[in-house]
Design an enzyme around this catalytic site. Structure first.
Site, PDB file in Angstrom:
ATOM      1  N   HIS A  42       0.840  -1.192   0.000  1.00 43.12           N
ATOM      2  CA  HIS A  42       0.000   0.000   0.000  1.00 43.12           C
ATOM      3  C   HIS A  42       0.880   1.249   0.000  1.00 43.12           C
ATOM      4  O   HIS A  42       2.086   1.153   0.234  1.00 43.12           O
ATOM      5  CB  HIS A  42      -0.914   0.005   1.230  1.00 43.12           C
ATOM      6  CG  HIS A  42      -0.143   0.028   2.509  1.00 43.12           C
ATOM      7  ND1 HIS A  42       0.296  -1.127   3.130  1.00 43.12           N
ATOM      8  CD2 HIS A  42       0.299   1.052   3.274  1.00 43.12           C
ATOM      9  CE1 HIS A  42       0.968  -0.808   4.222  1.00 43.12           C
ATOM     10  NE2 HIS A  42       0.993   0.511   4.329  1.00 43.12           N
ATOM     11  N   HIS A 121       5.770   6.187  -1.613  1.00 44.01           N
ATOM     12  CA  HIS A 121       6.536   4.950  -1.819  1.00 44.01           C
ATOM     13  C   HIS A 121       5.721   3.758  -1.334  1.00 44.01           C
ATOM     14  O   HIS A 121       4.753   3.906  -0.589  1.00 44.01           O
ATOM     15  CB  HIS A 121       7.866   4.997  -1.074  1.00 44.01           C
ATOM     16  CG  HIS A 121       7.691   4.903   0.413  1.00 44.01           C
ATOM     17  ND1 HIS A 121       7.301   5.985   1.181  1.00 44.01           N
ATOM     18  CD2 HIS A 121       7.828   3.856   1.265  1.00 44.01           C
ATOM     19  CE1 HIS A 121       7.210   5.603   2.446  1.00 44.01           C
ATOM     20  NE2 HIS A 121       7.511   4.318   2.533  1.00 44.01           N
TER      21      HIS A 121
END
Length: 186
Positions: A42, A121
């Site tokens: 995620h 990220h």
């Protein structure tokens, strides 16, 4: 409940990254890393920590307001990098300035104090003691550029830790309405 707010890439994007990063586990030093499970990949927008269960409806309402004020985003997983010798990550390209604004709005709406600037990220692996060779692993991902996808949902997620890898479950999700600020053209 230990909660965070995230944008979750679709299955196709996860599959592409899994294929592109599979060889990393064979590189020297990889055995000393704690690899995140693909099912839990995620993009964290905000970490909330421990939150009483009765606060979830209020949090979901605040997230719905944020989602209504921000557009759906076009993103792709691409490249790689490290945070020192402790975290190996896959980067994000696309409407990243709008993603930063979304993360800021989520943090503001939920009163999340965070001293770290938001850096889009997806965490692939962590090391408690630091691991040499992470930069070389990130270099392997340098040319990776996944499929573009639409981030149209904001997820309130629960993190359960203990024995084995962390497990993440969706507590609530809200749909971006596609209105709000103009999109980046990157």
């Amino acid at each position: 409940m230990r909660l965070f707010v995230a944008v979750n890439p679709p299955a196709r994007a996860i599959q592409e990254l899994a294929a592109a990063s599979s060889s990393l586990r064979e590189l020297p030093g990889a055995e000393r890393l704690r690899w995140s499970e693909t099912a839990g990949w995620h993009l964290t927008l905000a970490f909330l920590g421990d939150v009483p269960a009765d606060e979830v409806p209020s949090l979901a309402g605040k997230l719905a307001t944020v989602a209504d004020e921000h557009p759906r985003l076009r993103l792709r997983l691409a490249g790689g990098g490290t945070f020192g010798d402790r975290v190996l990550w896959c980067g994000v390209q696309g409407e990243t300035a709008a993603l930063r604004r979304l993360a800021g709005a989520v943090r503001d709406a939920l009163d999340v104090a965070d001293d770290h600037p938001f850096h889009p990220h997806l965490t692939l692996a962590r090391s408690r003691a630091g691991a040499r060779g992470m930069r070389g692993m990130a270099d392997v991902l340098k040319g990776f550029r996944g499929v573009e996808w639409e981030a149209g949902w904001i997820y309130l997620m629960r993190s359960e830790t203990g024995s084995g890898p962390a497990r993440y479950t969706v507590v609530e999700r809200v749909r971006s309405q596609g209105r709000g600020e103009l999109r980046d053209k990157r």
